[in-house]
Design an enzyme around this catalytic site. Structure first.
Site, PDB file in Angstrom:
ATOM      1  N   PRO A 170      33.597  20.397 -38.996  1.00 28.22           N
ATOM      2  CA  PRO A 170      32.402  20.245 -39.831  1.00 28.22           C
ATOM      3  C   PRO A 170      32.690  19.455 -41.111  1.00 28.22           C
ATOM      4  CG  PRO A 170      32.708  22.534 -39.151  1.00 28.22           C
ATOM      5  CD  PRO A 170      33.936  21.797 -38.744  1.00 28.22           C
ATOM      6  N   HIS A 171      31.635  18.831 -41.636  1.00 26.11           N
ATOM      7  CA  HIS A 171      31.681  18.066 -42.891  1.00 26.11           C
ATOM      8  C   HIS A 171      32.676  16.914 -42.825  1.00 26.11           C
ATOM      9  CE1 HIS A 171      29.524  21.591 -44.091  1.00 26.11           C
ATOM     10  NE2 HIS A 171      30.597  22.338 -43.968  1.00 26.11           N
ATOM     11  N   ARG A 172      32.940  16.424 -41.618  1.00 25.43           N
ATOM     12  CA  ARG A 172      33.897  15.329 -41.417  1.00 25.43           C
ATOM     13  C   ARG A 172      35.299  15.679 -41.892  1.00 25.43           C
ATOM     14  NH1 ARG A 172      30.873  10.234 -39.829  1.00 25.43           N
ATOM     15  NH2 ARG A 172      28.883  11.202 -39.567  1.00 25.43           N
ATOM     16  N   LEU A 173      35.586  16.969 -41.983  1.00 24.74           N
ATOM     17  CA  LEU A 173      36.940  17.376 -42.365  1.00 24.74           C
ATOM     18  C   LEU A 173      37.762  17.507 -41.080  1.00 24.74           C
ATOM     19  CD1 LEU A 173      36.075  20.040 -45.120  1.00 24.74           C
ATOM     20  CD2 LEU A 173      36.433  17.578 -45.348  1.00 24.74           C
ATOM     21  N   HIS A 174      37.805  16.428 -40.329  1.00 24.48           N
ATOM     22  CA  HIS A 174      38.417  16.466 -39.004  1.00 24.48           C
ATOM     23  C   HIS A 174      39.910  16.749 -39.099  1.00 24.48           C
ATOM     24  CE1 HIS A 174      34.600  14.816 -38.106  1.00 24.48           C
ATOM     25  NE2 HIS A 174      34.864  13.642 -38.652  1.00 24.48           N
TER      26      HIS A 174
END
Ligand code: FMN
Length: 193
Positions: A170-174
């Protein structure tokens, strides 16, 4: 904590991809380059993997075959869209042995075997009908016989020096876990996404 074996992790991710992907979980982009560094990329199918490498089959005289002959390094990319995951593999390439290539060729359908004989992969084709005629010619040529592996059709093995596992968060916190091969075995680290 024991070091994760990236091949075992690949095995896990690939098993889930085989379960969840609607088609071609074994499809991977294969990047090669000319000796002066001009890249090219196309899809191929993964036909085996292990600590010694990732195997695909093709025509040795194709564009990819010529680029690998001149510059035996490659990069592979799996993108499993349903899982929102990608895996990158990079390393040197070597041809698969004749016995292994023969064994794999023998598992292909007769139509695919004839197709391998009929296609001058990557070379210009004047008309679709020329190709269809070559296919019919091959059918006649091998009628009543087993179809042997064409001499210039075979496999390549990409020996992984780097394997990266990318997982959507989530939130591009890959999450990016990268494994690099060294003298003492695999080293694991993280990368900013
Ligand atoms: C999903 C998919 C899987 C493919 N698998 C292979 C393969 O395993 N081997 C192969 O030679 N070409 C395969 N192809 C065709 C290649 O992408 C490419 O068109 C062909 O190998 C010629 O590439 P080249 O001219 O760069 O050598 C596949 C194409 C797609 C879309």
């Amino acid at each position: 904590m024991a070091t994760t074996d990236p091949l075992a992790l690949f095995d896990e991710w690939f098993a889930l991809a085989r379960e969840k992907e609607p088609n071609d979980p074994d499809a991977m982009a294969l990047a090669t380059a000319t000796p002066d560094g001009a890249p090219s990329v196309r899809m191929v199918l993964l036909k085996g993997f292990g600590s010694d490498g990732f195997v695909f089959y093709t025509n040795m005289d194709s564009r990819k075959g010529a680029e690998i002959a001149a510059n035996p390094r490659a990069a592979l990319l799996f993108h499993w869209k349903s899982l929102r995951r990608q895996v990158r593999v990079e390393g040197p390439v070597e041809p698969v042995g004749d016995a292994e290539a023969d064994a794999y060729f023998a598992t292909r359908s007769r139509d695919s075997q004839l197709g391998a004989w009929a296609s001058y992969q990557s070379r210009p084709l004047d008309a679709r009908s020329t190709f269809e005629k070559r296919y019919e010619d091959m059918r006649r040529r091998f009628q009543g016989k087993d179809v042997p592996r064409p001499a210039r059709w075979g496999g390549f093995r990409v020996k992984p020096e780097l394997i990266e596992f990318w997982d959507d968060r989530p939130h591009r916190l890959h999450e990016r876990r990268v494994f690099t091969a060294g003298a003492g075995g695999w080293k694991e680290g993280l990368l900013y996404p």
